[in-house]
Design a protein around this motif. Structure first.
Motif, short mmCIF file in Angstrom:
data_model
loop_
_atom_site.label_atom_id
_atom_site.label_comp_id
_atom_site.label_asym_id
_atom_site.label_seq_id
_atom_site.Cartn_x
_atom_site.Cartn_y
_atom_site.Cartn_z
N PHE A 68 0.84 -1.20 0.00
CA PHE A 68 0.00 0.00 0.00
C PHE A 68 0.87 1.25 0.00
O PHE A 68 0.60 2.23 -0.71
CB PHE A 68 -0.94 -0.01 1.20
N GLY A 69 1.95 1.23 0.79
CA GLY A 69 2.89 2.35 0.81
C GLY A 69 3.54 2.56 -0.55
O GLY A 69 3.73 3.70 -0.99
N HIS A 70 3.87 1.47 -1.21
CA HIS A 70 4.45 1.56 -2.55
C HIS A 70 3.45 2.15 -3.54
O HIS A 70 3.82 2.97 -4.40
CB HIS A 70 4.89 0.18 -3.03
N MET A 71 2.18 1.77 -3.41
CA MET A 71 1.15 2.33 -4.28
C MET A 71 1.00 3.83 -4.06
O MET A 71 0.87 4.60 -5.02
CB MET A 71 -0.18 1.63 -4.03
N LEU A 72 1.04 4.27 -2.80
CA LEU A 72 0.93 5.70 -2.48
C LEU A 72 2.10 6.47 -3.07
O LEU A 72 1.93 7.53 -3.69
CB LEU A 72 0.89 5.90 -0.97
N MET A 73 3.32 5.96 -2.88
CA MET A 73 4.51 6.61 -3.41
C MET A 73 4.47 6.66 -4.93
O MET A 73 4.76 7.70 -5.55
CB MET A 73 5.76 5.87 -2.92
N ASN A 74 4.10 5.54 -5.54
CA ASN A 74 4.06 5.44 -7.00
C ASN A 74 3.07 6.43 -7.60
O ASN A 74 3.39 7.15 -8.56
CB ASN A 74 3.69 4.01 -7.39
N ASP A 75 1.86 6.49 -7.05
CA ASP A 75 0.83 7.38 -7.58
C ASP A 75 1.19 8.85 -7.36
O ASP A 75 0.86 9.71 -8.19
CB ASP A 75 -0.53 7.07 -6.97
N SER A 76 1.87 9.15 -6.25
CA SER A 76 2.29 10.53 -5.97
C SER A 76 3.31 10.99 -7.00
O SER A 76 3.23 12.11 -7.53
CB SER A 76 2.87 10.64 -4.56
N VAL A 77 4.29 10.13 -7.29
CA VAL A 77 5.31 10.46 -8.30
C VAL A 77 4.66 10.63 -9.67
O VAL A 77 4.99 11.57 -10.42
CB VAL A 77 6.41 9.37 -8.35
N LEU A 78 3.71 9.75 -9.99
CA LEU A 78 3.02 9.84 -11.28
C LEU A 78 2.25 11.15 -11.40
O LEU A 78 2.29 11.82 -12.44
CB LEU A 78 2.07 8.65 -11.45
N LEU A 79 1.56 11.55 -10.33
CA LEU A 79 0.82 12.81 -10.34
C LEU A 79 1.74 14.00 -10.57
O LEU A 79 1.45 14.89 -11.38
CB LEU A 79 0.05 12.98 -9.02
#
Length: 324
Positions: A68-79
């Motif tokens: 879940f933490g990886h998903m949060l980090m990944n989506d933040s970088v993508l945004l």
């Protein structure tokens, strides 16, 4: 003849300047502000959730919350990266191909990481319910980290091989300046076709995995007499992953919708720019904002802690950590 060409050139130049001025004066600042502030706000939300996960050791040792933490980090970088790229596109700014390649590489990897991470999260729930005695041995923090590394490898290998191919054919290729798009980074049409084929493969594979885990957990819920509550929660979690995959799929359709809009609007550049902006905001940005937020809201361990931190530890919300 010369005068005729000059007049046509002047008219074309004037029309372009009028459209560009219209975007700058009336809509450019508002559009840019809305897109940037929306992305920054949800990046802030994701950062608060990440801080919540980092604040408790149990979250850092639980594979589900590591993913879940990886998903949060990944989506933040993508945004952040997509906001930078879209702002550059709105400003009609040409940038060096090397910087464009870096931005496209990051957005490419993070975009494809999202569905692969969802597949991993579904598999983790599948193991937890269908193989509860072996879950601690199969889903370990170390193996979760290795799986995340494999995700990044799978999402990056396609782009890296294409860039290597281009550099082998033309070593000075990245030295020029361009308007940054994925299409302008490659030499051959088959490279873009390959991208679309891999995208379809990624999403179909992830959909098969999530549907398989959902059916398997549903069968386990019917057969297990004890701890049915945990099994039902896992079933709802996997169903949520399927919904999140649907949100990812809408982002996947962004390019197709943009090309369709371009064909429909034709020479009306102002209309195309406005529709392209709505497509970017609704189809590309909004699903990435909502997906981690929805997942965090339904988690009984993370959500109270998030509200506590989001309210600046006001004491109005008492966080409780209850990880299953």
């Amino acid at each position: 003849m010369a005068g005729s060409n000059g007049t046509t050139e002047d008219v074309s130049s004037l029309n372009y300047q009028q459209i560009f001025k219209l975007n700058i004066d009336a809509g450019f600042s508002t559009k840019t502000a809305v897109a940037v502030l929306t992305s920054l706000f949800f990046c802030f939300i994701n950062c608060v959730m990440l801080f919540a996960l980092k604040s408790k050791r149990i979250f850092q040792e639980t594979p589900r919350y590591i993913l879940f933490g990886h998903m949060l980090m990944n989506d933040s970088v993508l945004l952040l990266v997509t906001t930078i790229m879209y702002t550059v596109a709105l400003c009609f700014l040409p940038i060096p191909k090397s910087i464009c390649a870096l931005l496209v590489f990051i957005s490419h990897c993070t975009f494809r990481n999202a569905p692969l991470t969802l597949a991993l999260m579904s598999l983790e729930r599948y193991v937890a319910i269908c193989f509860p005695l072996r879950h601690c041995n199969i889903a370990t923090p170390k193996r979760t980290g290795i799986a995340i590394g494999i995700i990044w490898f799978l999402s990056s290998i396609n782009f890296v091989t294409d860039i290597i191919l281009v550099l082998v054919l033309d070593p000075s290729y990245l030295a020029s300046v361009i308007f940054c798009t994925l299409e302008k980074l490659f030499l051959f049409k088959w490279q873009l076709d390959k991208y679309q084929a891999f995208d379809v493969l990624y999403f179909v594979s992830v959909a098969v995995i999530i549907i398989f885990t959902y059916i398997s957990i549903m069968m386990a819920v019917k057969s297990v007499s004890s701890d049915k509550d945990s099994a039902k929660k896992a079933l709802k979690t996997v169903l949520l992953h399927l919904i999140q995959l649907g949100l990812c799929l809408t982002s996947f359709l962004y390019t197709i919708i943009e090309r369709t809009l371009y064909m429909m609007t034709g020479s009306n550049s102002s209309l195309f720019i406005n529709l392209r902006y709505l497509n970017y905001l609704i189809v590309l940005i909004l699903p990435r904002c909502l997906s981690p937020l929805i997942y965090g809201m339904r988690d009984e361990a993370v959500w109270p802690l998030f509200k506590y931190l989001f309210c600046y530890r006001s004491g109005k919300v008492r966080p409780t950590v209850n990880v299953h």
